[in-house]
Design an enzyme around this catalytic site. Structure first.
Site, short mmCIF file in Angstrom:
data_model
loop_
_atom_site.label_atom_id
_atom_site.label_comp_id
_atom_site.label_asym_id
_atom_site.label_seq_id
_atom_site.Cartn_x
_atom_site.Cartn_y
_atom_site.Cartn_z
CG HIS A 53 -2.06 0.91 1.11
ND1 HIS A 53 -1.54 2.53 1.56
CD2 HIS A 53 -3.47 1.04 1.06
CE1 HIS A 53 -2.81 3.05 1.25
NE2 HIS A 53 -3.72 2.36 0.97
CD GLU A 113 -1.29 5.32 5.68
OE1 GLU A 113 -2.32 5.53 5.42
OE2 GLU A 113 -0.85 5.05 7.10
#
Ligand code: SF4
Length: 282
Positions: free
Chosen positions: A124, A126
């Site tokens: 991901h 992030e």
């Protein structure tokens, strides 16, 4: 008569509203092309709206040859910022301040000599950004079983992707306490996430049908759908009101609506109007 209820906390969060405002201001005021590095938020409808307003998506730093490059709410690895500046791009940082808090916690734990684990979804953006901020040696733990593949140090530092559940963090922390001498956990889960999850759970427990609105590529929206489905089997995750089907609401008395942190309030309003119309004509 169907009653439509909206979760007490639903839809666009502070970080998303802030990033959208920054992108729209740049489209209005900046000289040259305005691009985001990857989609600004995980909501394809909003990304299309922005494109119509003059904010396009660059898939990589090297494909943005001039103008303004906006860093999205999820943040990026620091070397990409350096690369963009070296290319002469004007960098506008829309990374959510709460994501930056996770970056700072990761750096601090590494500086203090802890082996850093990031609880979150491998791959991901992030999580990639947090790993980049922490430097070499940090590892991602998505599931309990991931711990078996890691050579654990005696002192473990933990930060967590802002959109994870507290239950997941607790499960992994409990397992670490049994294996390490010292475990330092910084809970970097964002309150917007926990508020939306708690409100979705409370609402789903009493509704006949639940509609969860948000990008299919949005991790926090998918988790709202999972939480909702655990209490209300007739849960439907939609991205666009065009996906709504009137048959979902036959015989329903209570219809609940929640929405991910990257879903603008206008999308919730549209869903309320369309569902209301479907139920009235049934
Ligand atoms: S969910 Fe929280 S961390 Fe993520 S963008 Fe919104 S406010 Fe920021």
């Amino acid at each position: 008569m169907v009653e439509i209820e909206i979760a007490a906390h639903a839809g666009a969060c502070y970080g998303v509203e802030r990033a959208l405002a920054m992108a729209r201001a740049a489209a209005r005021d900046a000289e040259g092309p305005v691009r985001t590095l990857g989609p600004l938020i995980h909501n394809p409808l909003v990304v299309d709206e922005l494109a119509r307003e003059g904010v396009s998506v660059a898939q990589s730093v090297s494909t943005a040859d001039a103008g303004t490059l906006i860093l999205r709410t999820h943040g990026v690895v620091p070397r990409l910022v350096e690369q963009a500046r070296a290319q002469g791009l004007h960098v506008l940082d829309a990374t959510c301040p709460y994501v930056k808090r996770a970056h700072a916690a990761a750096r601090r734990l590494v500086r203090q000599g802890f082996q850093l684990l990031v609880v979150g979804e491998a791959g991901h953006p992030e999580v990639e950004g947090i790993l980049g901020a922490a430097g070499d040696g940090a590892r991602v733990v998505s599931r309990l079983a991931d711990l078996d593949g890691i050579d654990l140090a005696e002192r473990i530092g933990v930060v967590v992707q802002t959109t994870q559940t507290i239950e997941r963090l607790q499960q992994i922390t409990d397992a670490l306490l049994a294996r390490a001498r010292e475990v330092c956990v910084v809970n970097t889960i964002c309150a917007a996430t926990t508020d939306r999850q708690r409100a979705a759970r409370a609402l789903a427990e009493r509704e006949d049908v639940m509609i969860v609105i948000g990008g299919k590529n949005s991790g926090n929206t998918r988790r709202l759908a999972e939480i909702s489905a655990a209490s209300c089997p007739k849960t439907h995750h939609i991205e666009d009101v065009a996906e709504l089907e009137s048959s979902w609401f036959y015989g329903a008395r209570l219809v609940g609506i929640t929405a991910g942190a990257s879903t603008p309030a206008a999308h919730i309003d549209r869903a309320v109007a369309v569902i209301g119309g479907m139920c009235d004509s049934a």
